[in-house]
Write an enzyme that holds these catalytic residues in place. Structure first.
Site, PDB file in Angstrom:
ATOM      1  N   CYS A   1       0.833  -1.208   0.000  1.00 60.63           N
ATOM      2  CA  CYS A   1       0.000   0.000   0.000  1.00 60.63           C
ATOM      3  C   CYS A   1       0.875   1.269   0.000  1.00 60.63           C
ATOM      4  O   CYS A   1       1.481   1.579  -0.998  1.00 60.63           O
ATOM      5  CB  CYS A   1      -0.983  -0.026   1.174  1.00 60.63           C
ATOM      6  SG  CYS A   1      -2.394   1.087   0.942  1.00 60.63           S
TER       7      CYS A   1
ATOM      8  N   HIS B   1      -3.771  -5.307   0.464  1.00 57.41           N
ATOM      9  CA  HIS B   1      -3.223  -5.795   1.735  1.00 57.41           C
ATOM     10  C   HIS B   1      -3.273  -7.327   1.776  1.00 57.41           C
ATOM     11  O   HIS B   1      -4.298  -7.919   2.119  1.00 57.41           O
ATOM     12  CB  HIS B   1      -4.015  -5.222   2.914  1.00 57.41           C
ATOM     13  CG  HIS B   1      -3.757  -3.769   3.146  1.00 57.41           C
ATOM     14  ND1 HIS B   1      -2.719  -3.315   3.927  1.00 57.41           N
ATOM     15  CD2 HIS B   1      -4.391  -2.668   2.672  1.00 57.41           C
ATOM     16  CE1 HIS B   1      -2.728  -1.995   3.942  1.00 57.41           C
ATOM     17  NE2 HIS B   1      -3.728  -1.576   3.185  1.00 57.41           N
TER      18      HIS B   1
ATOM     19  N   GLU C   1      -2.022  -9.203   3.889  1.00 63.66           N
ATOM     20  CA  GLU C   1      -1.980  -9.701   5.262  1.00 63.66           C
ATOM     21  C   GLU C   1      -3.350  -9.891   5.882  1.00 63.66           C
ATOM     22  O   GLU C   1      -3.487 -10.591   6.905  1.00 63.66           O
ATOM     23  CB  GLU C   1      -1.150  -8.751   6.139  1.00 63.66           C
ATOM     24  CG  GLU C   1      -1.744  -7.388   6.423  1.00 63.66           C
ATOM     25  CD  GLU C   1      -1.448  -6.348   5.347  1.00 63.66           C
ATOM     26  OE1 GLU C   1      -1.610  -5.145   5.623  1.00 63.66           O
ATOM     27  OE2 GLU C   1      -1.071  -6.747   4.222  1.00 63.66           O
TER      28      GLU C   1
ATOM     29  N   SER D   1      -0.903 -14.054  37.453  1.00 59.71           N
ATOM     30  CA  SER D   1      -2.285 -13.572  37.423  1.00 59.71           C
ATOM     31  C   SER D   1      -3.271 -14.705  37.223  1.00 59.71           C
ATOM     32  O   SER D   1      -4.471 -14.515  37.372  1.00 59.71           O
ATOM     33  CB  SER D   1      -2.454 -12.567  36.287  1.00 59.71           C
ATOM     34  OG  SER D   1      -2.315 -13.227  35.026  1.00 59.71           O
ATOM     35  N   GLY D   2      -2.767 -15.881  36.863  1.00 55.61           N
ATOM     36  CA  GLY D   2      -3.642 -16.978  36.487  1.00 55.61           C
ATOM     37  C   GLY D   2      -3.933 -16.994  35.001  1.00 55.61           C
ATOM     38  O   GLY D   2      -4.557 -17.927  34.494  1.00 55.61           O
ATOM     39  N   GLY D   3      -3.473 -15.956  34.285  1.00 61.85           N
ATOM     40  CA  GLY D   3      -3.694 -15.863  32.851  1.00 61.85           C
ATOM     41  C   GLY D   3      -2.636 -16.597  32.050  1.00 61.85           C
ATOM     42  O   GLY D   3      -1.661 -17.143  32.588  1.00 61.85           O
ATOM     43  N   VAL D   4      -2.805 -16.592  30.736  1.00 59.19           N
ATOM     44  CA  VAL D   4      -1.939 -17.357  29.849  1.00 59.19           C
ATOM     45  C   VAL D   4      -0.508 -16.826  29.860  1.00 59.19           C
ATOM     46  O   VAL D   4       0.456 -17.589  29.995  1.00 59.19           O
ATOM     47  CB  VAL D   4      -2.497 -17.337  28.408  1.00 59.19           C
ATOM     48  CG1 VAL D   4      -1.542 -18.035  27.455  1.00 59.19           C
ATOM     49  CG2 VAL D   4      -3.869 -17.989  28.354  1.00 59.19           C
ATOM     50  N   ASP D   5      -0.341 -15.495  29.728  1.00 59.44           N
ATOM     51  CA  ASP D   5       0.998 -14.933  29.576  1.00 59.44           C
ATOM     52  C   ASP D   5       1.878 -15.191  30.793  1.00 59.44           C
ATOM     53  O   ASP D   5       3.011 -15.665  30.670  1.00 59.44           O
ATOM     54  CB  ASP D   5       0.916 -13.426  29.305  1.00 59.44           C
ATOM     55  CG  ASP D   5       0.158 -13.098  28.033  1.00 59.44           C
ATOM     56  OD1 ASP D   5       0.046 -13.992  27.172  1.00 59.44           O
ATOM     57  OD2 ASP D   5      -0.326 -11.968  27.908  1.00 59.44           O
ATOM     58  N   SER D   6       1.374 -14.859  31.966  1.00 63.27           N
ATOM     59  CA  SER D   6       2.200 -15.033  33.158  1.00 63.27           C
ATOM     60  C   SER D   6       2.462 -16.507  33.442  1.00 63.27           C
ATOM     61  O   SER D   6       3.530 -16.883  33.933  1.00 63.27           O
ATOM     62  CB  SER D   6       1.563 -14.362  34.375  1.00 63.27           C
ATOM     63  OG  SER D   6       0.350 -14.987  34.742  1.00 63.27           O
TER      64      SER D   6
END
Length: 506
Positions: free
Chosen positions: A78, A166, A168, A220-225
């Site tokens: 673009c 685009h 993508e 935190s109990g989340g995926v990342d941590s």
């Protein structure tokens, strides 16, 4: 490590370019348009992104292409394609109407390396206000649409291409093939950016970076941590201590359930019950932003207090992921968004920072987590806001309101699992509204709370569409909440998409 450099001119789709390249098992980095690296030993190709600007603007974003052209395979998308054309003496003009949406690509050279395997008349996605109306003699047209003659081109015998659509975005049917042709065939990627290779290299790097020092991580109990913790545990074992704070705003039984899960994973975790501290700090506050700040400050203070009880801690680990880093970069002199977990350490902690996931997108974090053998229940968890239920209780927060929302939310989320719908929804949650309504339960008149159910589908959270859950399912959930949760007599379903609405209500 081989890598593609994406020079970002501010396009809303730049992160999507990177995610597509990562899907091709190739590492890439997004850099501001004017920050092409001096060290290029591992660079195998360069992409110029789109932009909200016009190449004809007096303050158009410009770069010196001499360190790139002819030295690396180059693809302009673009704005990037228009910049290549104008830079070589072509003409870029404003279109009478903004070209936005689906178009069909007709290619003119089926031997062109970029177009190999592309179906004739395949759908591509346009999003631009300018068009290349004249190209220099050295440009070879390889693709057009009904409205855009120079939709794709190659410059001479260079490994330099431009496309005005685009590739993508999902709407471009063969877009991933085009990017694959560029990344694998033209740039020569070995396609060795895999979860296995990431784990191996990251564990080795963490051991070198941290050595025998001790590290503390806020879970935190989340995926990342969780994935960050398991990676660090794999690298340094018991030298990692994790702290999991119950702020009283978690889902029903989540504190005990998550601690049990972490124990089964062999992590060294300290659980801190801080519910009363948070409830006291939040008492009477109704402003959403102030509530967020109180919750954030409370978490930092408690984490800092608990971390100081540990001995010889030298490092603080964070679950920073690549979108956090990108959004904190300055593209045009303005930071898109500042993130608390990008370089932001409380100075009094006097700790160095380690970020095992800094190179990964969210979907890659999940892939790495699965490769590490983390429970599908943890890896497949829906996103959950940092302030927890604090932004799903509209108005002031009290222990009884938390109880009502936890119980209603538990019924909703469990029903999604029981009906086989949980993994088909990107994020779901329950909101306790400040509305009370009249109802009849038995022979008595009631005047109680209204809860709203929310479910959306998304790829990255930037946009989201509401999920059309089955009517029978909603009827069952509504009936169970009203029957079982004391204080609720009405359930509604949110059918708003983002934009214009946000996923969370606060």
């Amino acid at each position: 490590m081989q890598k593609i450099i994406i020079l970002d001119f501010g396009s809303q789709y730049t992160q999507l370019i990177a995610r597509r390249i990562r899907e091709l098992d190739t590492y890439c980095e997004i850099l501001p348009y004017n920050k092409f690296p001096a060290e290029t030993e591992d660079v195998i190709g360069v992409i110029l992104s789109g932009s909200p600007y016009s190449v004809n603007d007096p303050k158009a974003l410009e770069i010196d292409l001499s360190p790139i052209r002819g030295k690396f395979p180059l693809l302009g998308i673009c704005y990037g394609a228009q910049y290549l054309a104008k830079n070589d003496g072509g003409t870029v003009e404003s279109s009478n109407t903004r070209e936005y949406g689906k178009a069909r690509l007709v290619w003119h050279d089926n031997q062109d390396p970029l177009m190999h395997g592309i179906r004739d008349n395949s759908v591509v996605w346009m999003s631009h206000g300018d068009s290349i109306t004249h190209t220099p003699d050295s440009f070879h047209n390889v693709g057009s649409t009904a409205d855009v003659k120079n939709a794709a081109f190659r410059i001479g015998d260079e490994k330099t291409w431009g496309v005005q659509f685009h590739p993508e975005v999902y709407h471009s049917e063969d877009g991933l093939i085009i990017l694959g042709n560029f990344v694998r065939d033209i740039c020569g990627s070995n396609s060795d950016w895999t979860p296995e290779s990431f784990i191996e290299s990251t564990v080795e790097r963490l051991r070198e970076q941290v050595g025998d020092d001790k590290v503390v991580l806020a879970l935190s109990g989340g995926v990342d941590s969780t994935v960050a913790a398991v990676l660090l545990n794999k690298a340094i074992g018991n030298n990692l201590t994790c702290i999991f704070v119950d702020n009283g705003l978690l889902r029903l039984n989540e504190f005990d359930d998550v601690l049990r899960s972490y124990s089964d994973m062999g992590l060294n975790v300290i659980g801190v019950d801080a519910k009363e501290e948070f409830y006291n700090a939040l008492k009477g506050e109704t402003d959403p932003e102030k509530k967020r700040k109180i919750i954030g400050k409370g978490f930092i203070d408690i984490f800092d207090r608990e971390a100081h009880k540990l001995k010889d801690i030298k490092w603080l680990a964070q679950g920073t992921i690549y979108p956090d880093v990108i959004e904190s970069l300055s593209i045009t002199g303005m930071v898109i968004k500042s993130h608390h977990n990008v370089g932001g350490l409380p100075e009094k902690m006097n700790l160095r920072l380690v970020e095992p996931l800094r190179l990964l997108f969210k979907d890659e974090v999940r892939r790495v987590g699965r490769q590490l053998g983390i429970s599908p229940t943890l890896i497949g968890r829906h996103p959950f806001p940092g302030p927890g239920l604090g932004v799903r209780i509209l108005g002031d927060i009290t222990p009884d309101k938390v109880r009502i929302l936890q119980e209603a939310d538990h019924i909703y989320i469990q029903a999604l699992r029981d009906w086989g719908l949980y993994d088909k929804v990107w994020q779901a949650g329950t909101i306790l509204t400040p509305i009370r309504s009249v109802g009849v339960m038995g022979d008595e008149r009631t005047y109680e709370n209204v809860v709203a159910l929310r479910a959306v589908n998304s790829t990255d959270g930037m946009t989201a569409t509401w999920t059309p859950l089955p009517h029978d399912f909603l009827a069952e959930v509504s009936n169970n909440i009203i029957r079982k949760v004391r204080g609720v007599n009405r359930v509604v379903y949110d059918i708003s998409s983002k934009p214009p609405s946000t996923i969370e209500w606060e």
